[in-house]
Design a protein around this motif. Structure first.
Motif, mmCIF file in Angstrom:
data_model
loop_
_atom_site.group_PDB
_atom_site.id
_atom_site.type_symbol
_atom_site.label_atom_id
_atom_site.label_comp_id
_atom_site.label_asym_id
_atom_site.label_seq_id
_atom_site.Cartn_x
_atom_site.Cartn_y
_atom_site.Cartn_z
ATOM 1 N N LEU A 175 0.828 -1.273 0.173
ATOM 2 C CA LEU A 175 -0.093 -0.013 0.211
ATOM 3 C C LEU A 175 1.044 1.413 -0.114
ATOM 4 O O LEU A 175 0.259 2.384 -0.250
ATOM 5 N N LEU A 176 2.020 1.338 0.464
ATOM 6 C CA LEU A 176 2.845 2.223 0.408
ATOM 7 C C LEU A 176 3.834 2.589 -1.125
ATOM 8 O O LEU A 176 3.842 1.674 -1.686
ATOM 9 N N PRO A 177 4.109 3.878 -1.230
ATOM 10 C CA PRO A 177 4.534 4.023 -2.586
ATOM 11 C C PRO A 177 5.941 3.504 -2.397
ATOM 12 O O PRO A 177 6.711 3.496 -1.660
ATOM 13 N N PRO A 178 6.420 3.232 -3.818
ATOM 14 C CA PRO A 178 7.911 2.553 -3.781
ATOM 15 C C PRO A 178 9.016 3.636 -3.481
ATOM 16 O O PRO A 178 8.664 5.130 -3.577
ATOM 17 N N SER A 179 10.061 3.442 -3.059
ATOM 18 C CA SER A 179 11.248 4.308 -2.916
ATOM 19 C C SER A 179 11.549 4.961 -4.108
ATOM 20 O O SER A 179 11.704 4.474 -5.262
ATOM 21 N N ALA A 180 11.917 6.149 -4.002
ATOM 22 C CA ALA A 180 12.230 7.239 -5.348
ATOM 23 C C ALA A 180 13.713 6.591 -5.866
ATOM 24 O O ALA A 180 13.571 6.634 -6.900
ATOM 25 N N CYS A 181 14.513 5.810 -5.220
ATOM 26 C CA CYS A 181 15.601 5.578 -5.721
ATOM 27 C C CYS A 181 15.394 4.228 -6.788
ATOM 28 O O CYS A 181 16.268 3.949 -7.538
ATOM 29 N N THR A 182 14.200 3.616 -6.674
ATOM 30 C CA THR A 182 13.893 2.483 -7.534
ATOM 31 C C THR A 182 13.070 2.789 -8.677
ATOM 32 O O THR A 182 13.107 2.038 -9.427
ATOM 33 N N LEU A 183 12.811 4.239 -8.766
ATOM 34 C CA LEU A 183 12.042 4.832 -9.720
ATOM 35 C C LEU A 183 13.020 5.055 -11.005
ATOM 36 O O LEU A 183 14.110 5.511 -10.962
ATOM 37 N N ALA A 184 12.249 5.293 -12.194
ATOM 38 C CA ALA A 184 13.309 5.811 -13.398
ATOM 39 C C ALA A 184 13.753 7.003 -13.189
ATOM 40 O O ALA A 184 15.131 7.379 -13.680
ATOM 41 N N ALA A 185 13.030 7.958 -12.553
ATOM 42 C CA ALA A 185 13.570 9.496 -12.286
ATOM 43 C C ALA A 185 14.656 9.519 -11.240
ATOM 44 O O ALA A 185 15.425 10.360 -11.280
ATOM 45 N N GLY A 186 14.876 8.245 -10.534
ATOM 46 C CA GLY A 186 15.985 8.290 -9.577
ATOM 47 C C GLY A 186 15.465 8.995 -8.196
ATOM 48 O O GLY A 186 14.756 9.681 -8.087
ATOM 49 N N GLY A 187 16.779 9.082 -7.420
ATOM 50 C CA GLY A 187 16.552 9.863 -6.182
ATOM 51 C C GLY A 187 17.590 9.299 -5.255
ATOM 52 O O GLY A 187 18.248 8.215 -5.524
ATOM 53 N N HIS A 188 17.567 9.773 -4.104
ATOM 54 C CA HIS A 188 18.587 9.383 -3.064
ATOM 55 C C HIS A 188 18.202 8.181 -2.222
ATOM 56 O O HIS A 188 16.957 7.873 -2.147
#
Length: 57
Positions: free
Chosen positions: A12-25
């Motif tokens: 139910l929680l959103p995925p971590s930003a670092c696992t998305l194509a846009a990236g993230g810390h």
């Protein structure tokens, strides 16, 4: 939170930003620990700074 409860809540929680194509810390604290801290806060009704030391800041 038990493992069974976590397995129900995790999708139910959103995925971590670092696992998305846009990236993230990468996250500093595991999502499960943050959810545990929030549940502790809601259950006990205490101030955030009064939480036990084992939870993320």
């Amino acid at each position: 939170m038990t493992d069974a409860e976590w397995h129900l809540m995790e999708p139910l929680l959103p995925p971590s930003a670092c696992t998305l194509a846009a990236g993230g810390h990468p996250e500093k604290w595991p999502c499960r620990e943050i959810v545990d801290g929030l549940r502790y806060l809601v259950d006990n009704g205490i101030k955030w700074r009064s939480m036990p030391a084992g939870y993320p800041p």
